[in-house]
Design an enzyme around this catalytic site. Structure first.
Site, PDB file in Angstrom:
ATOM      1  N   CYS A  92       0.866  -1.176   0.000  1.00  0.00           N
ATOM      2  CA  CYS A  92       0.000   0.000   0.000  1.00  0.00           C
ATOM      3  C   CYS A  92       0.904   1.227   0.000  1.00  0.00           C
ATOM      4  O   CYS A  92       2.131   1.106   0.040  1.00  0.00           O
ATOM      5  CB  CYS A  92      -1.016  -0.003   1.146  1.00  0.00           C
ATOM      6  SG  CYS A  92      -0.355   0.124   2.801  1.00  0.00           S
TER       7      CYS A  92
ATOM      8  N   CYS B 246      -2.098   1.416  -4.216  1.00  0.00           N
ATOM      9  CA  CYS B 246      -0.857   2.057  -4.672  1.00  0.00           C
ATOM     10  C   CYS B 246      -0.834   2.215  -6.180  1.00  0.00           C
ATOM     11  O   CYS B 246       0.038   2.855  -6.737  1.00  0.00           O
ATOM     12  CB  CYS B 246       0.386   1.314  -4.179  1.00  0.00           C
ATOM     13  SG  CYS B 246       0.701  -0.259  -4.959  1.00  0.00           S
TER      14      CYS B 246
ATOM     15  N   CYS C 237       3.386   0.257  -8.365  1.00  0.00           N
ATOM     16  CA  CYS C 237       3.902  -1.097  -8.219  1.00  0.00           C
ATOM     17  C   CYS C 237       4.361  -1.639  -9.575  1.00  0.00           C
ATOM     18  O   CYS C 237       3.574  -1.684 -10.514  1.00  0.00           O
ATOM     19  CB  CYS C 237       2.818  -2.007  -7.638  1.00  0.00           C
ATOM     20  SG  CYS C 237       3.420  -3.612  -7.162  1.00  0.00           S
TER      21      CYS C 237
END
Length: 135
Positions: free
Chosen positions: A12, A86, A90
């Site tokens: 996150c 996120c 990522c």
């Protein structure tokens, strides 16, 4: 832990609440059958104390954890990458299992607001364990 144990990475933004609770659940429930990691794209300076409190209420201690920065290596080493808000931060690698869990952010929330988030994370972790064949 065995070499065949899957590695699960929870991500996150701040690595202070949702991903830490998910990692706490999977560590507690999966034991040595899984390698659990968590990270954040912009880690906070400390774990969310309300998340720590919510987990402590059900007997899981995450107080010793600290937010960690998300690295490309962490993603490369993971068999499953679970993101929680996120988004594009990522990195994506072929052959990895990716899931994005839409969960409310516990940041700034009181314990009454964090408990349902915690319980939803527990439910999703249990489903993930079944899908990955973690006893």
């Amino acid at each position: 832990m065995t070499d065949s144990a899957p590695t699960v990475l929870f991500v996150c933004v701040h690595n202070a609440g949702r991903s830490q609770m998910a990692a706490g659940f999977l560590s507690a429930l999966g034991g040595d059958a899984v390698d659990v990691r968590s990270a954040g794209s912009m880690p906070a300076t400390q774990i969310n104390p309300v998340a720590v409190q919510a987990m402590a209420e059900i007997g899981i201690d995450i107080a010793s954890q600290a937010p960690k920065i998300l690295t490309v290596d962490a993603v490369k080493q993971a068999d499953a990458v679970i993101t929680m808000g996120c988004g594009d931060a990522c990195p994506i690698f072929p052959g990895k299992r990716y899931e994005d869990w839409q969960l409310d952010d516990p940041a700034g929330q009181d314990i009454d607001a964090v408990r349902p988030i915690r319980d939803e994370i527990r439910s999703r972790v249990l489903s993930l364990m079944t899908e990955l064949g973690i006893p």
